[in-house]
Write a protein that holds these residues in place. Structure first.
Motif, PDB file in Angstrom:
ATOM      1  N   ASP A  85      -9.234   5.014   0.129  1.00 18.10           N
ATOM      2  CA  ASP A  85      -8.678   4.435   1.358  1.00 18.10           C
ATOM      3  C   ASP A  85      -7.916   3.136   1.109  1.00 18.10           C
ATOM      4  N   ARG A 108      -6.331   4.892   5.258  1.00 18.75           N
ATOM      5  CA  ARG A 108      -7.121   6.120   5.105  1.00 18.75           C
ATOM      6  C   ARG A 108      -6.512   7.050   4.063  1.00 18.75           C
ATOM      7  N   CYS A 109      -7.348   7.532   3.165  1.00 14.29           N
ATOM      8  CA  CYS A 109      -6.993   8.569   2.196  1.00 14.29           C
ATOM      9  C   CYS A 109      -7.827   9.778   2.598  1.00 14.29           C
ATOM     10  N   GLY A 160       0.827  -1.204   0.000  1.00 10.25           N
ATOM     11  CA  GLY A 160       0.000   0.000   0.000  1.00 10.25           C
ATOM     12  C   GLY A 160       0.858   1.249   0.000  1.00 10.25           C
ATOM     13  N   ASP A 174       2.079   6.733   4.267  1.00  7.17           N
ATOM     14  CA  ASP A 174       1.489   7.993   4.715  1.00  7.17           C
ATOM     15  C   ASP A 174       2.170   9.180   4.039  1.00  7.17           C
ATOM     16  N   THR A 209       1.601  10.047   0.881  1.00  2.00           N
ATOM     17  CA  THR A 209       1.573   9.834  -0.566  1.00  2.00           C
ATOM     18  C   THR A 209       0.191  10.195  -1.103  1.00  2.00           C
ATOM     19  N   GLN A 255      -6.023   2.143  -1.069  1.00  2.00           N
ATOM     20  CA  GLN A 255      -4.679   2.265  -1.619  1.00  2.00           C
ATOM     21  C   GLN A 255      -3.631   2.469  -0.529  1.00  2.00           C
ATOM     22  N   CYS A 256      -4.048   2.919   0.637  1.00  2.00           N
ATOM     23  CA  CYS A 256      -3.127   3.353   1.685  1.00  2.00           C
ATOM     24  C   CYS A 256      -2.823   2.247   2.691  1.00  2.00           C
ATOM     25  N   SER A 257      -1.550   2.090   3.025  1.00  2.00           N
ATOM     26  CA  SER A 257      -1.167   1.049   3.981  1.00  2.00           C
ATOM     27  C   SER A 257      -1.722   1.327   5.372  1.00  2.00           C
ATOM     28  N   CYS A 276      -2.419   9.777   1.860  1.00  2.00           N
ATOM     29  CA  CYS A 276      -2.555   8.672   2.807  1.00  2.00           C
ATOM     30  C   CYS A 276      -2.197   9.139   4.209  1.00  2.00           C
ATOM     31  N   CYS A 299      -3.248   9.960  -2.949  1.00  2.00           N
ATOM     32  CA  CYS A 299      -4.110   8.798  -3.104  1.00  2.00           C
ATOM     33  C   CYS A 299      -5.480   9.211  -3.632  1.00  2.00           C
ATOM     34  N   ARG A 331      -6.361  14.483   0.034  1.00  2.00           N
ATOM     35  CA  ARG A 331      -6.138  13.298  -0.800  1.00  2.00           C
ATOM     36  C   ARG A 331      -4.724  12.757  -0.656  1.00  2.00           C
TER      37      ARG A 331
END
Length: 143
Positions: A118, A125-126, A108, A111, A113, A120-122, A133, A115, A131
């Motif tokens: 949600d 939360r996006c 993912g 934080d 980055t 997509q984020c390790s 992470c 996006c 927009r």
């Protein structure tokens, strides 16, 4: 029986008797995570918890989120997921917040980055406004 053989047998028996398997199959993740969360809630961390409705609600939420995560180019490592669940159970036992489901996957976005969603984020939360992470901020007890 030699010392090495006896040691090997003892290690095998200890591993066979362990409550925590070394792997967390993805098809049981939501069931087991929902039980862990609801056990903590009903075990004194949260007031007035109905265990049956708690498990069903957590299971429904987790399965919907899991479907979204599986559609992303993320990897699920069952060995790492088992370790993550053990660590999460320790946090839950002390009335801490459950982990973001996305944290059970690798690949993912980190934080900070950019996006679009949600999943997509390790951290799970996006942010809506910027927009990017960010870590999800789950709570154990819902108001």
């Amino acid at each position: 029986m030699g010392l090495l053989a006896r040691s090997t047998c003892l290690l095998f028996l200890v591993a066979a008797c362990s409550d925590d398997p070394p792997f967390q199959p993805i098809d049981t993740l939501c069931d087991e995570l929902a039980e862990d969360i609801c056990d903590a809630r009903a075990g004194g961390c949260c007031a007035g918890v109905d265990p049956a409705s708690c498990v069903q609600g957590e299971l429904t939420r987790c399965e919907a989120e899991l479907t979204t995560l599986e559609a992303e180019p993320l990897q699920y490592d069952s060995r790492a997921a088992a370790a993550k669940r053990r660590a999460a159970r320790t946090v839950l036992d002390s009335c801490g917040a459950p982990p973001a489901l996305a944290s059970f996957f690798t690949g993912g976005l980190v934080d900070g980055t950019a996006c679009e969603r949600d999943a997509q984020c390790s951290g799970g939360r996006c942010t809506v406004d910027s927009r990017v992470c960010a870590p999800a901020t789950p709570t154990l007890c819902t108001p």
